[in-house]
Motif scaffolding. Structure first.
Motif, PDB file in Angstrom:
ATOM      1  N   GLY A   9      12.738 -28.347 -81.003  1.00 45.96           N
ATOM      2  CA  GLY A   9      13.054 -28.953 -79.709  1.00 45.96           C
ATOM      3  C   GLY A   9      12.273 -28.246 -78.606  1.00 45.96           C
ATOM      4  O   GLY A   9      11.177 -27.729 -78.837  1.00 45.96           O
ATOM      5  N   TYR A  10      12.842 -28.192 -77.404  1.00 41.74           N
ATOM      6  CA  TYR A  10      12.148 -27.597 -76.251  1.00 41.74           C
ATOM      7  C   TYR A  10      11.782 -26.140 -76.536  1.00 41.74           C
ATOM      8  O   TYR A  10      10.679 -25.699 -76.240  1.00 41.74           O
ATOM      9  CB  TYR A  10      13.025 -27.702 -74.996  1.00 41.74           C
ATOM     10  N   VAL A  11      12.706 -25.383 -77.112  1.00 41.88           N
ATOM     11  CA  VAL A  11      12.454 -23.964 -77.360  1.00 41.88           C
ATOM     12  C   VAL A  11      11.652 -23.742 -78.641  1.00 41.88           C
ATOM     13  O   VAL A  11      10.656 -23.012 -78.651  1.00 41.88           O
ATOM     14  CB  VAL A  11      13.787 -23.176 -77.415  1.00 41.88           C
ATOM     15  N   ASP A  30      11.919 -29.552 -88.516  1.00 43.72           N
ATOM     16  CA  ASP A  30      13.007 -30.252 -87.832  1.00 43.72           C
ATOM     17  C   ASP A  30      13.624 -31.241 -88.795  1.00 43.72           C
ATOM     18  O   ASP A  30      12.956 -31.776 -89.676  1.00 43.72           O
ATOM     19  CB  ASP A  30      12.527 -30.951 -86.564  1.00 43.72           C
ATOM     20  N   LYS A  31      14.944 -31.462 -88.606  1.00 44.05           N
ATOM     21  CA  LYS A  31      15.607 -32.405 -89.505  1.00 44.05           C
ATOM     22  C   LYS A  31      15.490 -33.835 -88.975  1.00 44.05           C
ATOM     23  O   LYS A  31      15.945 -34.771 -89.627  1.00 44.05           O
ATOM     24  CB  LYS A  31      17.060 -31.996 -89.719  1.00 44.05           C
ATOM     25  N   LYS A  35      10.651 -36.863 -85.070  1.00 50.40           N
ATOM     26  CA  LYS A  35       9.942 -35.778 -84.379  1.00 50.40           C
ATOM     27  C   LYS A  35       8.790 -35.275 -85.236  1.00 50.40           C
ATOM     28  O   LYS A  35       7.672 -35.079 -84.758  1.00 50.40           O
ATOM     29  CB  LYS A  35      10.894 -34.604 -84.094  1.00 50.40           C
ATOM     30  N   THR A  86      22.701 -25.393 -79.373  1.00 50.19           N
ATOM     31  CA  THR A  86      24.061 -24.829 -79.337  1.00 50.19           C
ATOM     32  C   THR A  86      24.794 -25.492 -78.166  1.00 50.19           C
ATOM     33  O   THR A  86      25.108 -24.840 -77.168  1.00 50.19           O
ATOM     34  CB  THR A  86      24.041 -23.298 -79.153  1.00 50.19           C
ATOM     35  N   GLU A 106      21.092 -23.152 -95.106  1.00 50.92           N
ATOM     36  CA  GLU A 106      19.873 -23.727 -95.704  1.00 50.92           C
ATOM     37  C   GLU A 106      18.821 -22.639 -95.908  1.00 50.92           C
ATOM     38  O   GLU A 106      18.133 -22.606 -96.933  1.00 50.92           O
ATOM     39  CB  GLU A 106      19.288 -24.819 -94.789  1.00 50.92           C
ATOM     40  N   THR A 122      20.660 -19.729 -78.013  1.00 56.37           N
ATOM     41  CA  THR A 122      21.618 -18.980 -77.196  1.00 56.37           C
ATOM     42  C   THR A 122      22.974 -19.026 -77.890  1.00 56.37           C
ATOM     43  O   THR A 122      23.547 -20.107 -78.061  1.00 56.37           O
ATOM     44  CB  THR A 122      21.718 -19.616 -75.794  1.00 56.37           C
ATOM     45  N   GLU A 151      15.919 -16.533 -75.879  1.00 52.68           N
ATOM     46  CA  GLU A 151      14.739 -17.056 -75.199  1.00 52.68           C
ATOM     47  C   GLU A 151      15.055 -17.293 -73.730  1.00 52.68           C
ATOM     48  O   GLU A 151      16.129 -17.777 -73.396  1.00 52.68           O
ATOM     49  CB  GLU A 151      14.305 -18.361 -75.886  1.00 52.68           C
ATOM     50  N   GLU A 155      12.008 -24.761 -68.836  1.00 50.51           N
ATOM     51  CA  GLU A 155      11.308 -26.019 -69.063  1.00 50.51           C
ATOM     52  C   GLU A 155      10.451 -26.313 -67.841  1.00 50.51           C
ATOM     53  O   GLU A 155      10.826 -26.005 -66.717  1.00 50.51           O
ATOM     54  CB  GLU A 155      12.315 -27.152 -69.289  1.00 50.51           C
ATOM     55  N   SER A 262      19.806 -28.158 -69.368  1.00 49.83           N
ATOM     56  CA  SER A 262      20.174 -27.953 -70.761  1.00 49.83           C
ATOM     57  C   SER A 262      20.857 -26.610 -71.000  1.00 49.83           C
ATOM     58  O   SER A 262      21.364 -26.372 -72.085  1.00 49.83           O
ATOM     59  CB  SER A 262      18.909 -28.025 -71.616  1.00 49.83           C
ATOM     60  N   LYS A 266      26.232 -25.437 -70.034  1.00 46.55           N
ATOM     61  CA  LYS A 266      26.849 -25.090 -71.325  1.00 46.55           C
ATOM     62  C   LYS A 266      27.005 -23.571 -71.478  1.00 46.55           C
ATOM     63  O   LYS A 266      27.978 -23.107 -72.067  1.00 46.55           O
ATOM     64  CB  LYS A 266      26.047 -25.692 -72.490  1.00 46.55           C
ATOM     65  N   ARG A 331      19.480 -33.545 -69.740  1.00 45.10           N
ATOM     66  CA  ARG A 331      20.788 -32.996 -70.087  1.00 45.10           C
ATOM     67  C   ARG A 331      21.505 -32.447 -68.849  1.00 45.10           C
ATOM     68  O   ARG A 331      20.954 -31.637 -68.126  1.00 45.10           O
ATOM     69  CB  ARG A 331      20.639 -31.897 -71.152  1.00 45.10           C
TER      70      ARG A 331
HETATM   71  P1  NAD Z   1      16.850 -29.168 -78.635  1.00 45.78           P
HETATM   72  O1  NAD Z   1      18.066 -29.998 -78.796  1.00 45.78           O
HETATM   73  O2  NAD Z   1      15.713 -29.653 -77.791  1.00 45.78           O
HETATM   74  O3  NAD Z   1      16.239 -28.842 -80.069  1.00 45.78           O
HETATM   75  C1  NAD Z   1      16.986 -28.486 -81.195  1.00 45.78           C
HETATM   76  C2  NAD Z   1      16.292 -29.070 -82.416  1.00 45.78           C
HETATM   77  O4  NAD Z   1      16.850 -28.504 -83.591  1.00 45.78           O
HETATM   78  C3  NAD Z   1      16.440 -30.579 -82.555  1.00 45.78           C
HETATM   79  O5  NAD Z   1      15.164 -31.175 -82.628  1.00 45.78           O
HETATM   80  C4  NAD Z   1      17.227 -30.759 -83.882  1.00 45.78           C
HETATM   81  O6  NAD Z   1      16.855 -31.917 -84.585  1.00 45.78           O
HETATM   82  C5  NAD Z   1      16.846 -29.492 -84.611  1.00 45.78           C
HETATM   83  N1  NAD Z   1      17.751 -29.058 -85.680  1.00 45.78           N
HETATM   84  C6  NAD Z   1      19.090 -28.913 -85.620  1.00 45.78           C
HETATM   85  N2  NAD Z   1      19.555 -28.456 -86.806  1.00 45.78           N
HETATM   86  C7  NAD Z   1      18.486 -28.306 -87.621  1.00 45.78           C
HETATM   87  C8  NAD Z   1      18.308 -27.851 -88.964  1.00 45.78           C
HETATM   88  N3  NAD Z   1      19.351 -27.453 -89.707  1.00 45.78           N
HETATM   89  N4  NAD Z   1      17.063 -27.831 -89.472  1.00 45.78           N
HETATM   90  C9  NAD Z   1      16.018 -28.229 -88.733  1.00 45.78           C
HETATM   91  N5  NAD Z   1      16.114 -28.652 -87.457  1.00 45.78           N
HETATM   92  C10 NAD Z   1      17.338 -28.687 -86.913  1.00 45.78           C
HETATM   93  O7  NAD Z   1      17.357 -27.747 -78.096  1.00 45.78           O
HETATM   94  P2  NAD Z   1      16.584 -26.710 -77.154  1.00 45.78           P
HETATM   95  O8  NAD Z   1      16.654 -27.130 -75.733  1.00 45.78           O
HETATM   96  O9  NAD Z   1      15.258 -26.403 -77.747  1.00 45.78           O
HETATM   97  O10 NAD Z   1      17.535 -25.437 -77.304  1.00 45.78           O
HETATM   98  C11 NAD Z   1      17.607 -24.689 -78.501  1.00 45.78           C
HETATM   99  C12 NAD Z   1      18.342 -23.393 -78.220  1.00 45.78           C
HETATM  100  O11 NAD Z   1      17.595 -22.597 -77.294  1.00 45.78           O
HETATM  101  C13 NAD Z   1      19.720 -23.590 -77.580  1.00 45.78           C
HETATM  102  O12 NAD Z   1      20.596 -22.625 -78.070  1.00 45.78           O
HETATM  103  C14 NAD Z   1      19.456 -23.355 -76.108  1.00 45.78           C
HETATM  104  O13 NAD Z   1      20.587 -22.896 -75.430  1.00 45.78           O
HETATM  105  C15 NAD Z   1      18.390 -22.279 -76.149  1.00 45.78           C
HETATM  106  N6  NAD Z   1      17.530 -22.247 -74.968  1.00 45.78           N
HETATM  107  C16 NAD Z   1      17.069 -23.413 -74.432  1.00 45.78           C
HETATM  108  C17 NAD Z   1      16.225 -23.366 -73.314  1.00 45.78           C
HETATM  109  C18 NAD Z   1      15.707 -24.641 -72.688  1.00 45.78           C
HETATM  110  O14 NAD Z   1      15.157 -24.579 -71.596  1.00 45.78           O
HETATM  111  N7  NAD Z   1      15.836 -25.798 -73.322  1.00 45.78           N
HETATM  112  C19 NAD Z   1      15.853 -22.129 -72.766  1.00 45.78           C
HETATM  113  C20 NAD Z   1      16.329 -20.957 -73.358  1.00 45.78           C
HETATM  114  C21 NAD Z   1      17.172 -21.034 -74.468  1.00 45.78           C
END
Ligand code: NAD
Length: 441
Positions: A9-11, A30-31, A35, A86, A106, A122, A151, A155, A262, A266, A331
């Motif tokens: 995802g984003y991170v 990714d699952k 994507k 999360t 897994e 997080t 992290e 974004e 995002s 939360k 989000r």
């Molecule tokens: P996101 O929803 O964009 O990405 C999560 C990805 O994980 C999804 O693509 C999902 O399909 C994949 N996924 C879930 N379970 C899986 C599995 N078992 N196997 C493979 N892929 C799987 O989330 P995000 O925004 O990237 O955030 C991820 C984490 O990083 C969160 O805990 C968030 O709090 C933290 N974080 C986010 C940011 C931000 O700006 N978005 C910044 C710092 C920290």
């Protein structure tokens, strides 16, 4: 180093791409098969400035690849990063760890040799030990250590934040894990970016404490802005005067329509729950959450006042719906509170957003998406500037005012000023924490 990134995802995607740019061999998993299919065909599923070029460069160099097959990525990896979501758990406000624990299981089944399992998501204090336990129980023979590596990227500026971080935080339990993490981050360490090594619990806490602190800073200035509106002070001058104090700093002192996105909603909610569970209520964070909700509600009231108390048969042009500029992330965006309230009150809503439509279509049913501000504002009764994209910073206000049915502007990011709006021919203007004119201003 060989790295597996679980969650793209984003991170996960930004981290994976940047690690490959450091020279590491990275496989992103990714699952979500859509994507992976997009990434395999060279397309980036999110909007993040600069990410396409960096991705293309590292794929071409043979250092970066994508798969839906977690076991294939984990096989032979020196480090496996967990970067899955999360989100807030429905009903109780806790962080939902379902995806983290499922990923840990897994990974456990796929481990073939020593690896460091690094949680980048997080997660509440204690989660890394839970990951450790899950892996041990799932695969008692597994050879691994866990590490916490929260992290901090933002974004919209994610690549720069990853490549030039204020700090990297690494929580470890063993020297062996510390070595692996040191090798992964060596390119940053060599360029003098500080790496803070600590224990697992402190690393986990740093992330929540940092986000709650930033959410508090934003909410503090938003509340001061409300008081400015009643007292005649100007929040822009107040922020500047405060921010020049080195102990305070000028970042996160821009008043706006309440934080969203995002992470802050939360993470503040999760920290409040962690506090309650440990009999140390996070009273400041709990108040911040309440005040932020109140600020968002007040925005709707502000718009109502500016429209003489009714949206029936009125058209509103909303500029920007993503939670901040330079991202397509919707989000917990303020638009998700404000736009449905406008529609519910009878308004027809036109939306312009440089990147928001793909995500926003499902989240904002009933709006009309438009390409261009001037078309969206034509014959409208109110323009609401909600997200401060660059393209909204130098608008031809005169042209907009002339084309509207009732020339009224709600500038919820304080990009313009009352004199700007008056000169352009607006009959009403409202900002945040500073004087406007027209109904109720
Ligand atoms: P996101 O929803 O964009 O990405 C999560 C990805 O994980 C999804 O693509 C999902 O399909 C994949 N996924 C879930 N379970 C899986 C599995 N078992 N196997 C493979 N892929 C799987 O989330 P995000 O925004 O990237 O955030 C991820 C984490 O990083 C969160 O805990 C968030 O709090 C933290 N974080 C986010 C940011 C931000 O700006 N978005 C910044 C710092 C920290």
């Amino acid at each position: 180093m060989k790295i597996a990134m679980i969650g793209t995802g984003y991170v996960g995607l930004v981290s994976g791409v940047c690690f490959s740019d450091f020279g590491h061999q990275v496989i992103c998993v990714d699952k979500d098969p859509r994507k992976i299919a997009m990434l395999e065909s060279g397309k980036v599923p999110i909007y993040e400035p600069g990410l396409d070029e960096l991705l293309e460069k590292n794929v071409a160099a043979g250092r970066l690849s994508f798969t839906g097959d977690l076991a294939k990525a984990v096989d032979g990896a020196d480090a496996v990063f967990i970067a899955v979501g999360t989100p807030t758990r429905r009903g109780d406000g806790h962080a939902d760890l379902t995806y983290v624990i499922a990923a840990a299981r897994e990974i456990a089944n796929a481990l073939t040799g020593y690896a460091v399992i690094v949680t980048k998501s997080t997660v509440p204090v204690g989660t890394n030990r839970m990951v450790d336990k899950t892996i041990r129980e799932t695969n008692p023979g597994a050879d691994f250590d866990v590490a916490s590596n929260p992290e901090f990227l933002r974004e919209g500026a994610a690549i720069d934040d990853f490549m030039r971080p204020d700090r990297v935080v690494v929580g470890v339990q063993t020297e062996r894990a510390k070595h692996v993490m040191g090798d992964i981050y060596r390119p940053l360490f060599l360029r003098d970016f500080p790496v803070v090594y600590t224990d697992l619990e402190s690393a986990e806490m740093i992330k929540y404490a940092a986000n709650a602190f930033l959410a508090t800073k934003i909410t503090f200035i938003n509340e001061i802005a409300l008081l400015c509106e009643r007292t005649g002070a100007d929040i822009k001058a107040v922020s500047k005067g405060m921010g020049l104090d080195g102990r305070i700093g000028n970042k996160f002192l821009h008043a706006g329509p309440g934080y969203g996105g995002s992470c802050f909603p939360k993470d503040t909610s999760a920290l409040a729950r962690i506090g309650q569970d440990n009999a140390v209520p996070m009273q400041i964070t709990e108040t911040v959450i309440k005040v932020n909700e109140e600020i968002k509600r007040r925005m709707v009231t502000k718009l109502h006042d500016l429209a003489d108390g009714s949206f029936v048969n009125k058209t509103v042009a909303v500029l920007g719906v993503t939670f901040k500029p330079n991202t397509d992330d919707m989000r917990d965006a303020a638009s998700l509170t404000i736009v449905p309230a406008l529609i519910g009150a009878g308004a027809k809503v036109n939306v312009v957003d440089p990147q928001g439509q793909r995500e926003g279509e499902a989240l904002l049913p009933g709006v009309t998406w438009m390409e261009d501000v001037y078309t969206a504002a034509k014959d409208a009764d109110l323009v609401v500037l909600l997200t401060e994209w660059n393209e909204f910073r130098a608008l031809d206000l005169q042209r907009i005012a002339k084309s509207m049915r009732a020339a009224r502007l709600a500038d919820l990011r304080n990009i313009y000023s009352a004199p700007d709006a008056k000169r352009a021919g607006f009959e009403a203007y409202a900002a945040i924490g500073r004087i406007g004119f027209g109904p109720e201003n």
